[in-house]
Write a protein that holds these residues in place. Structure first.
Motif, PDB file in Angstrom:
ATOM      1  N   LEU A   3       0.855  -1.180   0.000  1.00 43.80           N
ATOM      2  CA  LEU A   3       0.000   0.000   0.000  1.00 43.80           C
ATOM      3  C   LEU A   3       0.900   1.241   0.000  1.00 43.80           C
ATOM      4  CD1 LEU A   3      -3.262   0.518   1.988  1.00 43.80           C
ATOM      5  CD2 LEU A   3      -1.526   2.311   2.029  1.00 43.80           C
ATOM      6  N   GLY A   4       0.823   2.018  -1.079  1.00 50.54           N
ATOM      7  CA  GLY A   4       1.631   3.227  -1.202  1.00 50.54           C
ATOM      8  C   GLY A   4       0.852   4.447  -0.739  1.00 50.54           C
ATOM      9  N   VAL A   5       1.557   5.378  -0.108  1.00 52.28           N
ATOM     10  CA  VAL A   5       0.923   6.609   0.385  1.00 52.28           C
ATOM     11  C   VAL A   5       1.706   7.816  -0.115  1.00 52.28           C
ATOM     12  CG1 VAL A   5       0.278   7.975   2.408  1.00 52.28           C
ATOM     13  CG2 VAL A   5       0.054   5.468   2.469  1.00 52.28           C
ATOM     14  N   ASP A   6       1.007   8.712  -0.810  1.00 54.15           N
ATOM     15  CA  ASP A   6       1.573  10.021  -1.169  1.00 54.15           C
ATOM     16  C   ASP A   6       1.005  11.003  -0.146  1.00 54.15           C
ATOM     17  OD1 ASP A   6       2.789  12.125  -2.545  1.00 54.15           O
ATOM     18  OD2 ASP A   6       1.001  12.457  -3.753  1.00 54.15           O
ATOM     19  N   PRO A   7       1.777  11.324   0.898  1.00 51.65           N
ATOM     20  CA  PRO A   7       1.190  12.046   2.028  1.00 51.65           C
ATOM     21  C   PRO A   7       0.821  13.486   1.715  1.00 51.65           C
ATOM     22  CG  PRO A   7       3.550  11.813   2.359  1.00 51.65           C
ATOM     23  CD  PRO A   7       3.211  11.055   1.101  1.00 51.65           C
TER      24      PRO A   7
END
Lengths: 192, 192
Positions: A3-7
């Motif tokens: 799961l990737g997160v672009d904060p």
């Protein structure tokens, strides 16, 4: 599953992929978790935390891959971005899910072979690697998928097992070699 | 009851006070929540979150008062400090406890009447206002008490009810007036 997160405090991209045998990637999910800019900071962080925690609960990924935030970035937004990244880290740590931080340069290098690749080139490669017919939208979501892909294609595996080298794309091989050089020079600085 | 937080990733000061009638202050608790610098960032944030959440559970304060973090601060630590502040905000918001952010200058002005007061002067005034026989230690803890006191002595009350003015110390009155002037010039910017 990764799961990737672009904060981000206003918009936090979330992208979920599966990395199978021979680094075959498949698209699972993409979304944006939002908070209302008119709310107070604490309630905005609560909204981002709740949204990210729900995604992590839903997909139970093996790793949460988050774009690393730098202090040099835009002063108006960098603290909120860092706090949103903190919400993602906390939500993962509370569920004993390992967290990996990757820089935008690592992500561009892993996906296009060029650490300074433009947005369009990145989006095209993300779509190609995930067998999508259209470019992923919105942009935050594409970035989140890119950070997930970056973790899947990270050179660690290539460095561990020589036999995997032959399955690497030229971009992946180039990145693996660049990372190897960098690691020899300065010590490994992955993970945090 | 007010719980003050001096945010930090390695050491996070926590100070709890009671603000009674006529702004009489009493000392309740002081402590430092720590995280191990050798742990990964996500586990450090989890440790800070757990420590702060436990304090908030224990004292059930009416307000959590947190020192505001600025992007101009030390680049090496500012993101971790902002993330620690985010943990405090989240832990409060999850329990429906209002959060107030105060700057170090507001805190110095509220407590000493001088926005540029030195550390020793601040610690002496914190001890005097809380009727402590010795200076509060460690320094992070003293700062956390100061941020709690700052919220208790904030000029909002003075501005709301004229009859309270007579109970203000000179320092409090000076701060109330300075805040009033500032608010006329630039609009109120308390809370967040």
């Amino acid at each position: 599953m990764i799961l990737g997160v672009d904060p981000g405090l206003t918009r936090c991209g979330v992208g979920v992929i599966e990395a199978g045998a021979n680094r075959r990637l498949s698209f699972i999910h993409v979304d944006v978790v939002r908070s209302d800019p008119h709310m107070s900071q604490d309630l905005r962080l609560l909204a981002i935390y709740n949204g990210l925690a729900a995604k992590i609960e839903e997909f139970a990924p093996d790793t949460v891959s988050i774009e690393r935030v730098f202090a040099q970035e835009n002063r108006n937004t960098v603290l909120g971005t860092a706090q949103a990244a903190g919400m993602a880290m906390l939500a993962a740590a509370q569920r004993n899910i390992p967290v990996a931080l990757h820089t935008p340069t690592e992500s561009k290098m892993a996906i296009t072979g060029n650490g300074k690749a433009g947005k369009i080139q990145m989006e095209r490669m993300v779509a190609r690697l995930l067998n999508l017919n259209t470019l992923p939208t919105p942009a935050d979501a594409a970035d989140a998928l890119a950070i997930a892909i970056c973790h899947a294609l990270r050179p660690a595996g290539a460095l561990e097992g020589g036999e995997r080298e032959q399955h690497l794309t030229p971009a992946q091989r180039q990145w693996a070699q660049a990372a190897q050089r960098a690691n020899h020079g300065r010590g490994v600085k992955r993970g945090m």
